[in-house]
Design a protein around this motif. Sequence first.
Motif, mmCIF file in Angstrom:
data_model
loop_
_atom_site.group_PDB
_atom_site.id
_atom_site.type_symbol
_atom_site.label_atom_id
_atom_site.label_comp_id
_atom_site.label_asym_id
_atom_site.label_seq_id
_atom_site.Cartn_x
_atom_site.Cartn_y
_atom_site.Cartn_z
ATOM 1 N N TYR A 479 0.858 -1.179 0.000
ATOM 2 C CA TYR A 479 0.000 0.000 0.000
ATOM 3 C C TYR A 479 0.895 1.231 0.000
ATOM 4 O O TYR A 479 1.852 1.318 0.770
ATOM 5 C CB TYR A 479 -0.906 0.026 1.231
ATOM 6 N N THR A 542 1.955 -5.628 2.061
ATOM 7 C CA THR A 542 0.698 -6.284 2.452
ATOM 8 C C THR A 542 0.951 -7.443 3.405
ATOM 9 O O THR A 542 0.062 -7.824 4.172
ATOM 10 C CB THR A 542 -0.043 -6.797 1.208
ATOM 11 N N LYS A 577 -2.882 3.810 -2.664
ATOM 12 C CA LYS A 577 -2.848 2.841 -3.759
ATOM 13 C C LYS A 577 -2.478 1.465 -3.219
ATOM 14 O O LYS A 577 -1.723 1.353 -2.252
ATOM 15 C CB LYS A 577 -1.802 3.234 -4.810
ATOM 16 N N LEU A 578 -2.991 0.436 -3.880
ATOM 17 C CA LEU A 578 -2.503 -0.923 -3.689
ATOM 18 C C LEU A 578 -1.765 -1.302 -4.966
ATOM 19 O O LEU A 578 -2.347 -1.292 -6.056
ATOM 20 C CB LEU A 578 -3.653 -1.892 -3.424
ATOM 21 N N TRP A 586 -5.508 -1.009 -7.075
ATOM 22 C CA TRP A 586 -6.619 -0.193 -6.559
ATOM 23 C C TRP A 586 -6.067 1.171 -6.170
ATOM 24 O O TRP A 586 -4.920 1.297 -5.729
ATOM 25 C CB TRP A 586 -7.256 -0.871 -5.342
ATOM 26 N N GLU A 587 -6.888 2.195 -6.347
ATOM 27 C CA GLU A 587 -6.446 3.549 -6.013
ATOM 28 C C GLU A 587 -7.655 4.390 -5.636
ATOM 29 O O GLU A 587 -8.727 4.271 -6.234
ATOM 30 C CB GLU A 587 -5.719 4.189 -7.201
ATOM 31 N N VAL A 604 -8.849 2.784 5.926
ATOM 32 C CA VAL A 604 -8.800 1.964 4.722
ATOM 33 C C VAL A 604 -9.093 0.530 5.154
ATOM 34 O O VAL A 604 -8.442 0.009 6.070
ATOM 35 C CB VAL A 604 -7.432 2.051 4.029
ATOM 36 N N SER A 606 -10.044 -3.738 4.483
ATOM 37 C CA SER A 606 -9.428 -4.860 3.777
ATOM 38 C C SER A 606 -10.056 -5.112 2.414
ATOM 39 O O SER A 606 -9.469 -5.802 1.581
ATOM 40 C CB SER A 606 -9.518 -6.124 4.633
ATOM 41 N N ASN A 607 -11.250 -4.576 2.173
ATOM 42 C CA ASN A 607 -11.831 -4.713 0.829
ATOM 43 C C ASN A 607 -11.594 -3.450 -0.003
ATOM 44 O O ASN A 607 -12.339 -3.158 -0.935
ATOM 45 C CB ASN A 607 -13.320 -5.033 0.914
ATOM 46 N N ASN A 608 -10.538 -2.715 0.373
ATOM 47 C CA ASN A 608 -10.065 -1.564 -0.402
ATOM 48 C C ASN A 608 -11.130 -0.480 -0.553
ATOM 49 O O ASN A 608 -11.493 -0.070 -1.663
ATOM 50 C CB ASN A 608 -9.560 -2.010 -1.774
ATOM 51 N N GLU A 609 -11.618 -0.031 0.565
ATOM 52 C CA GLU A 609 -12.487 1.132 0.603
ATOM 53 C C GLU A 609 -11.902 2.133 1.599
ATOM 54 O O GLU A 609 -11.441 1.745 2.673
ATOM 55 C CB GLU A 609 -13.910 0.745 1.014
#
Length: 678
Positions: A479, A542, A577-578, A586-587, A604, A606-609
Amino acid sequence: MYKRQKIQFLMIFLLLSFNFLSVIEVKNSQYYFNEKGSQTKAVLDWTVMLYFCADSRDYYVNSSLDNSDNFINDALNSTIYGLQAWYLAAGSESDLNVIVLFDAPYSSANPYGRAKIYKVEYQNVIFLDDWGSTNMGDGDILEDFINYCKANYPATNYALTLSDHGRGYAGYCYDYHAPHPSYDYALGDCLTVEEVGDAIFNSGGVDVLFLNTCLGGSFEAMWEFTDCVDYAVAGESTQTYKCLHHPKDFLEGLSADPTMTPFELAQLGFDKAVTPDHVPLDYYPEQWPTVSFYDLTAFTSTTSPTGSPVNFKEVFEDFCDILFDELYQNITLKRPFFASIRNETLYSEKVFSSKSMMIDLRHFIETVLTHSHEFVNQDFLESYGSLLVYLLTPGVGKPIVDEEHLPADPFLYNSGDKYANCTGFSICFPNTYDMYQEYLYANFYEDMDISTQTTWDDFIFSVYPQPPELPFIHIPEWYEIWINPIDPVIDLHIFLEGDPLKHIGACPPKATPYSMGIELGVEGVEYVDDFLTGKQTVLIPTSSFGPMTKADKPLFEIEINAAGATVANQQLDLTVKLVNGTTVLWEDSQQAIFNGGEILSCEVSSNNEMSDLEPEEPPATTTPPETTEPPTTTPTNSTIVDMSPTGFIGPAYAILLSSSSLLLVISIIVVIRKKKKM
């Protein structure tokens, strides 16, 4: 009869008016000539120039213009009041000029401060000039002040005092209301070491320099001043506010004996820093925590242990070359070797703050010598290192004439063996590549004389090189948290959920005093703080998070603490960002406007929100920094910032004037009555 009484009254009024007007005319003439410099001035024994930066701060500049209650202002007002009321010897103005540039802080009439010049005498302070809103952190202002004093108050000898906050190699005299040249942020503009040196050199030099500041005894600064100052008095560590009262003591002595030589005045200034007579009584020890008497003429001409002449600067240059050459014998192995030596020289926060990145010079050299057997050029290292230790040991004719520091005493506040390794000079040597925290003047260290004349800066920058460009490709998936722009005093914190809670970002106060202020509580994390562009970036692998039991579980919290921010309504850009390799998986980005003093946070998952940045409740009030002044015993009428253009008449002079006027009136009345009887 009535007409005769009327004429008599008019005569008395005119005589009294003439008496008072003559005094006002003399005062105004003196003010005029001092300002314009059109009157030939007698050359006195001494002119002492006091550069008083009262338009200062307690700790950080904030969004309010009002800095009127800062302790620097209180102490400097007390100093001027004490000089004119008690400490300057009567009649000393015939041999001694005391000229002060006093930059007052905020007032309703002058919200950006106001600088005025005064002449201080026994029981008299005379207004000379009004410089208006002035940036005391501008080297041209210091140069103008020295030139003003020399043109209007010539003397055989000159002394200069700088009084305010100080940060050693990073400068002195921080003007609260002046914009920082590189950043609109927390400290205001200041006099860099290079600016101070240029100002003194361009104005013809001074015989004695007093640095009544924190961290004044900087090796880089004294190296810079060798061509324009003969003697200096300063302390290498942080100081208490009591150093601001220093002029009371040394000017009392000088006014009693203005025939002192520059060496004798510097010695007196040192002695009165060790055992002052006129400082407020409180829980601090009376002396400065550290103080040194420097002979800057000895930098280029001193003697070796055998009595032969030696150039101290050249010896230090050669020693730096030995360190630099040793480092590049095998830079991969020698970087951790020198980093380990540097971290053997640790100091309390009361000596050097973790953000100052300073060590004691002689202590470092002595530590290096204990590892001499590990050097390729052992013989050269021991020869030059031992000679430097000898030359840095105090003595007449050496760069350090005398040095004192607080002894270990468990019954004294702010004392103890924490000062045991203070030997006279501080020098910059960071223990991380996160350099120059809060000292943000682009390339200022590289531009100083010590950097252009030696390889010291090449050595320390090679031990801790600048970080590579992001991203760091050795992390397979991470991340990336990126914020820009950001005031350097705004803290970025990232908290990884779990037990225990893991932290990345600025250290809590006093938590890790030797870490340069950055805590990396997660293995494999990369943290880069690019101060010159105001960007902070954190990379978190991660693998640091472990297995997730819920898809929407918070991974980490981002906290942006603007409690020390100086600019209200500043825009903040946040991007998370991931990333895997060169692919962005993801960003998410958002912008926020925050006010100084706010704390914004988001999460943030774990499901990238990423949640919205929202303000939090401000933290509880913490203990003020050590530099905050305790309650003062200064008389409430000590302020000088609103004096009339003619100054004020001393008590003795006022009594004499009133008495003569009264005698004149009585004499006239007696004469009139005699005539009436006749």
